[in-house]
Design a protein around this motif. Structure first.
Motif, PDB file in Angstrom:
ATOM      1  N   ARG A 103       0.832  -1.198   0.000  1.00 18.15           N
ATOM      2  CA  ARG A 103       0.000   0.000   0.000  1.00 18.15           C
ATOM      3  C   ARG A 103       0.871   1.255   0.000  1.00 18.15           C
ATOM      4  O   ARG A 103       0.581   2.235  -0.687  1.00 18.15           O
ATOM      5  N   GLN A 104       1.939   1.194   0.772  1.00 19.27           N
ATOM      6  CA  GLN A 104       2.855   2.337   0.822  1.00 19.27           C
ATOM      7  C   GLN A 104       3.497   2.590  -0.533  1.00 19.27           C
ATOM      8  O   GLN A 104       3.608   3.741  -0.977  1.00 19.27           O
ATOM      9  N   LEU A 105       3.880   1.525  -1.210  1.00 18.41           N
ATOM     10  CA  LEU A 105       4.476   1.658  -2.541  1.00 18.41           C
ATOM     11  C   LEU A 105       3.504   2.316  -3.513  1.00 18.41           C
ATOM     12  O   LEU A 105       3.869   3.224  -4.267  1.00 18.41           O
ATOM     13  N   LEU A 106       2.270   1.844  -3.511  1.00 22.80           N
ATOM     14  CA  LEU A 106       1.263   2.423  -4.401  1.00 22.80           C
ATOM     15  C   LEU A 106       1.024   3.899  -4.086  1.00 22.80           C
ATOM     16  O   LEU A 106       0.883   4.722  -4.990  1.00 22.80           O
ATOM     17  N   LEU A 112       3.940  10.624  -6.715  1.00 21.32           N
ATOM     18  CA  LEU A 112       4.924  11.044  -7.715  1.00 21.32           C
ATOM     19  C   LEU A 112       4.252  11.335  -9.055  1.00 21.32           C
ATOM     20  O   LEU A 112       4.637  12.270  -9.763  1.00 21.32           O
ATOM     21  N   SER A 113       3.255  10.544  -9.408  1.00 22.56           N
ATOM     22  CA  SER A 113       2.538  10.763 -10.668  1.00 22.56           C
ATOM     23  C   SER A 113       1.829  12.109 -10.658  1.00 22.56           C
ATOM     24  O   SER A 113       1.802  12.819 -11.674  1.00 22.56           O
ATOM     25  N   LEU A 114       1.263  12.459  -9.506  1.00 19.83           N
ATOM     26  CA  LEU A 114       0.600  13.759  -9.379  1.00 19.83           C
ATOM     27  C   LEU A 114       1.615  14.896  -9.442  1.00 19.83           C
ATOM     28  O   LEU A 114       1.395  15.909 -10.118  1.00 19.83           O
ATOM     29  N   SER A 115       2.751  14.722  -8.746  1.00 11.99           N
ATOM     30  CA  SER A 115       3.787  15.765  -8.743  1.00 11.99           C
ATOM     31  C   SER A 115       4.351  15.975 -10.138  1.00 11.99           C
ATOM     32  O   SER A 115       4.683  17.104 -10.517  1.00 11.99           O
ATOM     33  N   VAL A 164      14.051   6.397  -5.330  1.00 12.21           N
ATOM     34  CA  VAL A 164      14.227   5.421  -6.415  1.00 12.21           C
ATOM     35  C   VAL A 164      13.018   5.437  -7.347  1.00 12.21           C
ATOM     36  O   VAL A 164      13.155   5.447  -8.575  1.00 12.21           O
ATOM     37  N   LEU A 165      11.824   5.446  -6.777  1.00 19.34           N
ATOM     38  CA  LEU A 165      10.613   5.479  -7.592  1.00 19.34           C
ATOM     39  C   LEU A 165      10.509   6.790  -8.373  1.00 19.34           C
ATOM     40  O   LEU A 165      10.006   6.812  -9.503  1.00 19.34           O
ATOM     41  N   ALA A 166      10.996   7.883  -7.785  1.00 20.52           N
ATOM     42  CA  ALA A 166      11.012   9.164  -8.502  1.00 20.52           C
ATOM     43  C   ALA A 166      11.980   9.102  -9.677  1.00 20.52           C
ATOM     44  O   ALA A 166      11.706   9.653 -10.760  1.00 20.52           O
ATOM     45  N   HIS A 167      13.107   8.438  -9.485  1.00 23.28           N
ATOM     46  CA  HIS A 167      14.065   8.224 -10.579  1.00 23.28           C
ATOM     47  C   HIS A 167      13.399   7.462 -11.724  1.00 23.28           C
ATOM     48  O   HIS A 167      13.517   7.848 -12.897  1.00 23.28           O
ATOM     49  N   GLU A 168      12.688   6.395 -11.385  1.00 27.83           N
ATOM     50  CA  GLU A 168      12.027   5.592 -12.414  1.00 27.83           C
ATOM     51  C   GLU A 168      10.880   6.365 -13.069  1.00 27.83           C
ATOM     52  O   GLU A 168      10.642   6.234 -14.277  1.00 27.83           O
ATOM     53  N   THR A 169      10.184   7.169 -12.287  1.00 27.50           N
ATOM     54  CA  THR A 169       9.145   8.021 -12.869  1.00 27.50           C
ATOM     55  C   THR A 169       9.757   8.988 -13.878  1.00 27.50           C
ATOM     56  O   THR A 169       9.160   9.288 -14.920  1.00 27.50           O
ATOM     57  N   LEU A 256      11.482  16.035  -8.131  1.00 26.69           N
ATOM     58  CA  LEU A 256      10.176  15.571  -7.659  1.00 26.69           C
ATOM     59  C   LEU A 256      10.116  15.450  -6.139  1.00 26.69           C
ATOM     60  O   LEU A 256       9.069  15.675  -5.535  1.00 26.69           O
ATOM     61  N   THR A 257      11.235  15.055  -5.524  1.00 23.79           N
ATOM     62  CA  THR A 257      11.239  14.830  -4.077  1.00 23.79           C
ATOM     63  C   THR A 257      11.804  16.000  -3.289  1.00 23.79           C
ATOM     64  O   THR A 257      11.612  16.074  -2.069  1.00 23.79           O
ATOM     65  N   GLN A 258      12.523  16.902  -3.997  1.00 22.76           N
ATOM     66  CA  GLN A 258      13.205  18.029  -3.324  1.00 22.76           C
ATOM     67  C   GLN A 258      14.160  17.515  -2.247  1.00 22.76           C
ATOM     68  O   GLN A 258      14.321  18.134  -1.187  1.00 22.76           O
TER      69      GLN A 258
END
Length: 321
Positions: A103-106, A112-115, A164-169, A256-258
């Motif tokens: 759930r946390q991953l989602l 990130l998708s919204l940002s 990491v997820l922001a990198h992939e985004t 994305l994460t600042q």
């Protein structure tokens, strides 16, 4: 890190690499046409110009172009699926039964998708492997997804996983998967054609006079030389493009994460594991994932990724690329 400057430099380098591949493909097509059907009254340069300006129909060039387009169409619709082959991948669906970690991953992917103002949420796959890694594929709502390994989740905290997820985004935002797949196809077409016409196919010069033989012979000689050097040139260009995309994805993660420190810490933890454990396998998907993974050992002309030291130096503002 100057995020805008990173994007600007990367855009210039990307255009350079793509233009180089297209010029190589055009030159090879014209050389093949000259080797096959040289005009007996023109030299090598004039023959190539005649094919280029359609004074003589460039049949080989058009065939090479048609094959390339068909392969690109196939990759466009099917290429992203190859990335998951050979992995025990499980789709993490918001409609399914999820544990706290899933759930946390989602939630992170949604944030990130919204940002990033993507307009959609990429699919999320959990890969059952002790390897600490992640990758992204696709470039639209229909095919974009992020794959995260259980090994990565077990080693990183929430902030580091988010980086990491922001990198992939970032890879999805900039269409890196599509670009690298397209460039890979162009490189393979170039190498296949030069291999066939440069070393395996012996074309009779014909009996139309010395000039005809001379132009065709020169074209074949150039193709033979290209057959020897192009494997190196195309690989260097491909890996160079891949390395620049990694720098850009790192920059996107910070934007994305600042938070550049979370990205730095994640890279350190991931690379530390890979220094002590080896997860290489020979699956088809692995070959495609190699350039897409957030980490892969490098930093040479034949590396898909910059070194961790260089990536951290850029993230800290101590170095430009």
């Amino acid at each position: 890190m100057d995020f805008r400057n990173v994007l600007r430099k990367n855009a210039i380098r990307t255009r350079f690499v793509i233009a180089t591949y297209l010029l190589l493909m055009l030159m090879i097509g014209l050389l093949v046409d000259t080797a096959i059907g040289a005009n007996p009254y023109l030299d090598l340069t004039d023959n190539m110009l005649a094919f280029l300006t359609f004074k003589t129909l460039p049949i080989a060039t058009l065939i090479i172009l048609a094959i390339s387009i068909l392969l690109l169409i196939f990759i466009h619709f099917k290429g992203h699926k190859i990335m998951l082959t050979g992995m025990n991948a499980r789709l993490i669906s918001p409609d399914g039964t999820l544990n706290a970690q899933e759930r946390q991953l989602l939630n992170i992917v949604e944030e990130l998708s919204l940002s990033a103002t993507l307009g959609y949420i990429p699919k999320l796959y959990l890969l059952d492997t002790p390897e600490a890694n992640a990758f992204a594929a696709g470039w639209s709502e229909k095919n974009a997804f992020i794959g995260v390994t259980t090994g990565l989740l077990n080693r990183l905290n929430r902030q580091e996983v988010q980086a990491v997820l922001a990198h992939e985004t970032g890879h999805i935002i900039h269409g890196d998967s599509r670009l690298t797949l397209y460039v890979g196809i162009l490189a393979n077409v170039i190498l296949t054609v030069t291999n066939i016409f440069g070393s395996r196919l012996y074309i009779a010069s014909g009996n139309r006079g010395g000039k005809s033989n001379d132009a065709a012979s020169k074209a074949r000689l150039i193709l033979i030389i290209l057959n020897l050097v192009l494997p190196i040139i195309t690989q260097v260009l491909y890996f160079y493009l891949s390395r620049t995309r990694e720098y850009m994805a790192d920059a996107t993660a910070v934007d994305l994460t600042q938070d550049n420190q979370a990205m730095i810490n994640a890279l350190k933890k991931i690379s530390a594991q890979h220094d002590t454990e080896n997860f290489e396998d020979g699956s088809t998907g692995r070959a495609y994932r190699k350039a897409a993974f957030i980490f892969n050992k490098g930093d040479s002309f034949f590396s898909t990724h910059p070194s961790i030291e260089n990536r951290i130096a850029v993230l800290e503002g101590r170095k430009t690329f």
